[in-house]
Design a protein around this motif. Structure first.
Motif, PDB file in Angstrom:
ATOM      1  N   ILE A  22      38.252  39.634  42.801  1.00 41.16           N
ATOM      2  CA  ILE A  22      38.068  39.706  41.351  1.00 41.16           C
ATOM      3  C   ILE A  22      38.772  40.938  40.804  1.00 41.16           C
ATOM      4  O   ILE A  22      39.461  40.879  39.774  1.00 41.16           O
ATOM      5  CB  ILE A  22      36.567  39.732  40.996  1.00 41.16           C
ATOM      6  CG1 ILE A  22      35.885  38.432  41.464  1.00 41.16           C
ATOM      7  CG2 ILE A  22      36.371  39.935  39.493  1.00 41.16           C
ATOM      8  CD1 ILE A  22      34.395  38.416  41.245  1.00 41.16           C
ATOM      9  N   ILE A  23      38.611  42.078  41.499  1.00 42.35           N
ATOM     10  CA  ILE A  23      39.297  43.304  41.096  1.00 42.35           C
ATOM     11  C   ILE A  23      40.805  43.092  41.144  1.00 42.35           C
ATOM     12  O   ILE A  23      41.534  43.475  40.227  1.00 42.35           O
ATOM     13  CB  ILE A  23      38.884  44.477  42.009  1.00 42.35           C
ATOM     14  CG1 ILE A  23      37.376  44.744  41.877  1.00 42.35           C
ATOM     15  CG2 ILE A  23      39.681  45.735  41.681  1.00 42.35           C
ATOM     16  CD1 ILE A  23      36.865  45.802  42.816  1.00 42.35           C
ATOM     17  N   TRP A  24      41.260  42.469  42.213  1.00 40.36           N
ATOM     18  CA  TRP A  24      42.699  42.235  42.394  1.00 40.36           C
ATOM     19  C   TRP A  24      43.252  41.370  41.262  1.00 40.36           C
ATOM     20  O   TRP A  24      44.290  41.670  40.685  1.00 40.36           O
ATOM     21  CB  TRP A  24      42.922  41.561  43.751  1.00 40.36           C
ATOM     22  CG  TRP A  24      44.367  41.437  44.119  1.00 40.36           C
ATOM     23  CD1 TRP A  24      45.126  42.325  44.819  1.00 40.36           C
ATOM     24  CD2 TRP A  24      45.230  40.334  43.812  1.00 40.36           C
ATOM     25  NE1 TRP A  24      46.398  41.860  44.960  1.00 40.36           N
ATOM     26  CE2 TRP A  24      46.506  40.641  44.361  1.00 40.36           C
ATOM     27  CE3 TRP A  24      45.067  39.130  43.138  1.00 40.36           C
ATOM     28  CZ2 TRP A  24      47.583  39.775  44.235  1.00 40.36           C
ATOM     29  CZ3 TRP A  24      46.150  38.273  43.016  1.00 40.36           C
ATOM     30  CH2 TRP A  24      47.382  38.589  43.555  1.00 40.36           C
ATOM     31  N   LYS A  25      42.536  40.299  40.923  1.00 39.40           N
ATOM     32  CA  LYS A  25      43.009  39.403  39.859  1.00 39.40           C
ATOM     33  C   LYS A  25      43.022  40.108  38.501  1.00 39.40           C
ATOM     34  O   LYS A  25      43.917  39.895  37.688  1.00 39.40           O
ATOM     35  CB  LYS A  25      42.134  38.139  39.803  1.00 39.40           C
ATOM     36  CG  LYS A  25      42.388  37.178  40.948  1.00 39.40           C
ATOM     37  CD  LYS A  25      41.727  35.833  40.733  1.00 39.40           C
ATOM     38  CE  LYS A  25      40.238  35.893  40.919  1.00 39.40           C
ATOM     39  NZ  LYS A  25      39.622  34.549  40.834  1.00 39.40           N
ATOM     40  N   LYS A  26      42.002  40.937  38.246  1.00 47.35           N
ATOM     41  CA  LYS A  26      41.930  41.644  36.971  1.00 47.35           C
ATOM     42  C   LYS A  26      43.099  42.620  36.844  1.00 47.35           C
ATOM     43  O   LYS A  26      43.742  42.704  35.792  1.00 47.35           O
ATOM     44  CB  LYS A  26      40.602  42.405  36.870  1.00 47.35           C
ATOM     45  CG  LYS A  26      40.393  43.100  35.527  1.00 47.35           C
ATOM     46  CD  LYS A  26      40.144  42.110  34.413  1.00 47.35           C
ATOM     47  CE  LYS A  26      39.744  42.817  33.135  1.00 47.35           C
ATOM     48  NZ  LYS A  26      39.500  41.880  32.025  1.00 47.35           N
ATOM     49  N   ILE A  27      43.380  43.354  37.917  1.00 47.46           N
ATOM     50  CA  ILE A  27      44.458  44.333  37.889  1.00 47.46           C
ATOM     51  C   ILE A  27      45.810  43.656  37.701  1.00 47.46           C
ATOM     52  O   ILE A  27      46.673  44.127  36.972  1.00 47.46           O
ATOM     53  CB  ILE A  27      44.451  45.176  39.183  1.00 47.46           C
ATOM     54  CG1 ILE A  27      43.222  46.106  39.202  1.00 47.46           C
ATOM     55  CG2 ILE A  27      45.732  46.006  39.305  1.00 47.46           C
ATOM     56  CD1 ILE A  27      43.044  46.868  40.479  1.00 47.46           C
ATOM     57  N   HIS A  28      45.973  42.505  38.372  1.00 53.14           N
ATOM     58  CA  HIS A  28      47.262  41.819  38.331  1.00 53.14           C
ATOM     59  C   HIS A  28      47.358  40.808  37.180  1.00 53.14           C
ATOM     60  O   HIS A  28      48.332  40.077  37.072  1.00 53.14           O
ATOM     61  CB  HIS A  28      47.525  41.113  39.666  1.00 53.14           C
ATOM     62  CG  HIS A  28      47.820  42.068  40.780  1.00 53.14           C
ATOM     63  ND1 HIS A  28      46.833  42.773  41.411  1.00 53.14           N
ATOM     64  CD2 HIS A  28      48.994  42.448  41.342  1.00 53.14           C
ATOM     65  CE1 HIS A  28      47.384  43.549  42.352  1.00 53.14           C
ATOM     66  NE2 HIS A  28      48.683  43.370  42.324  1.00 53.14           N
ATOM     67  N   ARG A  29      46.312  40.762  36.346  1.00 51.79           N
ATOM     68  CA  ARG A  29      46.312  39.916  35.150  1.00 51.79           C
ATOM     69  C   ARG A  29      46.563  38.447  35.475  1.00 51.79           C
ATOM     70  O   ARG A  29      47.239  37.732  34.733  1.00 51.79           O
ATOM     71  CB  ARG A  29      47.349  40.417  34.143  1.00 51.79           C
ATOM     72  CG  ARG A  29      47.059  41.832  33.673  1.00 51.79           C
ATOM     73  CD  ARG A  29      48.071  42.296  32.639  1.00 51.79           C
ATOM     74  NE  ARG A  29      47.762  43.653  32.205  1.00 51.79           N
ATOM     75  CZ  ARG A  29      48.484  44.331  31.314  1.00 51.79           C
ATOM     76  NH1 ARG A  29      49.546  43.765  30.760  1.00 51.79           N
ATOM     77  NH2 ARG A  29      48.155  45.559  30.982  1.00 51.79           N
TER      78      ARG A  29
ATOM     79  N   LYS B 127      32.660  38.920  33.632  1.00 51.56           N
ATOM     80  CA  LYS B 127      31.351  39.499  33.329  1.00 51.56           C
ATOM     81  C   LYS B 127      30.783  40.226  34.543  1.00 51.56           C
ATOM     82  O   LYS B 127      30.197  41.303  34.427  1.00 51.56           O
ATOM     83  CB  LYS B 127      30.387  38.404  32.871  1.00 51.56           C
ATOM     84  CG  LYS B 127      29.029  38.935  32.435  1.00 51.56           C
ATOM     85  CD  LYS B 127      28.148  37.811  31.902  1.00 51.56           C
ATOM     86  CE  LYS B 127      26.795  38.365  31.443  1.00 51.56           C
ATOM     87  NZ  LYS B 127      25.915  37.293  30.919  1.00 51.56           N
ATOM     88  N   LEU B 128      30.972  39.621  35.732  1.00 58.57           N
ATOM     89  CA  LEU B 128      30.483  40.251  36.963  1.00 58.57           C
ATOM     90  C   LEU B 128      31.170  41.595  37.181  1.00 58.57           C
ATOM     91  O   LEU B 128      30.521  42.590  37.527  1.00 58.57           O
ATOM     92  CB  LEU B 128      30.736  39.332  38.156  1.00 58.57           C
ATOM     93  CG  LEU B 128      30.310  39.877  39.531  1.00 58.57           C
ATOM     94  CD1 LEU B 128      28.809  40.118  39.571  1.00 58.57           C
ATOM     95  CD2 LEU B 128      30.719  38.915  40.634  1.00 58.57           C
ATOM     96  N   LEU B 129      32.478  41.627  36.945  1.00 60.73           N
ATOM     97  CA  LEU B 129      33.232  42.864  37.112  1.00 60.73           C
ATOM     98  C   LEU B 129      32.759  43.917  36.108  1.00 60.73           C
ATOM     99  O   LEU B 129      32.602  45.092  36.445  1.00 60.73           O
ATOM    100  CB  LEU B 129      34.724  42.588  36.934  1.00 60.73           C
ATOM    101  CG  LEU B 129      35.648  43.807  37.002  1.00 60.73           C
ATOM    102  CD1 LEU B 129      35.537  44.480  38.367  1.00 60.73           C
ATOM    103  CD2 LEU B 129      37.094  43.400  36.731  1.00 60.73           C
TER     104      LEU B 129
END
Length: 389
Positions: free
Chosen positions: A12-19, A28-30
């Motif tokens: 989830i962190i990886w996807k958020k950073i890489h958009r 929401k979890l993040l």
């Protein structure tokens, strides 16, 4: 008693950073995970900076080796805070190990010094309106107020103050001025007669004309406010704060000019502004979106830098966001919103730096408990005074 911690997949962190595509539930979890502990947001930003610099693991074996090292050193921990998903991800081993060890080695904190006190609740919508004749009117949540200044209608709902544009033109001599003061522990929304929207933070005040002239629009600010200026190329908008002035046509920006700060910070979200010394317009800088000016009150120097605009304007979204900020600065911010006094029993604590993303709707006890989890500092509350130990 130890509290259950949220678990989050590193994917989830990886996807958020890489958009890349991220679901609402994952987002929401993040967000909840970053709110849970100041260290979580710090880890996220470390990973974000790492990827921005183009760093990566050489292969999957290096990633597995780094993760195994973390696990071996944290066998005594019952709840894993970050789980690596089975996917092709890249993250710095040093960042991963150091950040996770910080999270895993947190011990239970005795917060009895906070819990036993009366709850100190966050600020709310409240303000004092001072009309041109000097009369004062209390504006607070749930109370309505209507009056007239000349042909201009002034209306408050207890959460926002609105000025209705007068149909007839007003000459310079006939312009009346009002002042809106926001106490500590308060906030308020103001819509000026030209349609400009202003969000005022606690401990702030703004002095402005009931009706603007045709050639320019000038307001004076003390404290902090977020502006969405109505566009009018024939009448530029000016915000004066002490020796600083800001000139705009139509744009969105934040100004922080509290008296207890040595600097005035102007952060541009959208549009274009000029920031300059009021009595020396040649001493200036022009900001583009994503830039912040720093105006020194002592030597009147103005400079600019690139910033994450979400941090200085987080207060308008109902959040506190701190990025490697000193504890003394953080406590000044908290004291305004919760209307408390701050006392440092140990001056060495003033320069400890923190990163965090917290809700302004939380009680002061909840905020302080999260900071205490870093084990860098302890707090005690005596009536309305927060003692930093």
């Amino acid at each position: 008693m130890s509290k259950q911690r949220n678990i989050i997949e590193f994917s989830i962190i990886w996807k958020k950073i890489h958009r890349t595509t991220i679901s609402d539930s994952e987002d929401k979890l993040l967000q909840n995970w970053m709110e849970e502990d100041s260290g979580h947001l710090k880890f996220y930003k470390q990973a974000q900076r790492f990827y921005a610099e183009g760093s990566q693991f050489r292969d999957d074996q290096e990633l597995k080796k780094a993760w195994k090292g973390v696990q071996q050193k944290t066998d005594h921990v019952q709840h894993t805070i970050v789980r690596l998903a089975t996917m092709s991800v890249t993250v710095a081993a040093s960042i991963l190990v150091l950040a996770l060890l910080f999270y895993f080695t947190n011990k239970n904190i005795d917060t009895s010094g906070l819990a036993e006190n009366d709850i100190i609740r966050p600020g709310s919508d409240k303000a004092e309106l001072i009309l041109s004749n000097g009369s004062k009117h209390n504006l607070s949540q749930g109370q309505s107020f209507v009056c007239y200044e000349g042909s201009s209608k002034i209306r408050s709902t207890g959460e926002r103050l609105e000025y209705t544009r007068a149909e007839e033109k007003t000459d310079e001599a006939g312009i009346k001025y009002n002042t809106l003061k926001i106490p500590r522990g308060g906030k308020f929304f103001l819509q000026l007669s030209d349609g400009t929207n202003v969000w005022l933070n606690s401990g702030s005040s703004i002095h402005y004309p009931v009706q603007f002239s045709e050639k320019d629009r000038i307001v004076e600010l003390n404290g902090e406010a977020y502006f969405e200026v109505a566009k009018n190329e024939s009448a530029p908008f000016f915000v004066r704060s002490g020796e600083q002035a800001v000139k705009v046509i139509g744009t969105r920006f934040n100004i922080s000019s509290y008296e207890d700060s040595k600097f005035i910070f102007t952060t541009l979200v959208d549009g274009k502004v000029e920031v300059f010394e009021k009595n020396n317009p040649r001493n200036k800088c022009t900001l583009a979106p994503g830039q912040q000016s720093v105006f020194s009150k002592k030597d009147l120097l103005v400079s600019s830098r690139k910033v994450d605009t979400s941090i200085p304007i987080a207060w308008r979204e109902g959040r506190f966001m701190f990025d490697d900020e000193s504890l003394v600065s953080i406590m000044q911010t908290l004291s305004r919103w919760y209307d408390t006094e701050i006392f440092f029993a140990n001056d060495n604590r003033k320069n400890i730096r923190f990163t965090g993303n917290l809700q302004r709707s939380a009680t002061i006890q909840e905020i302080l408990e999260k900071i205490e989890k870093t084990e860098e500092v302890k707090f005690r509350i005596d009536n309305k005074t927060i003692i930093v130990e």
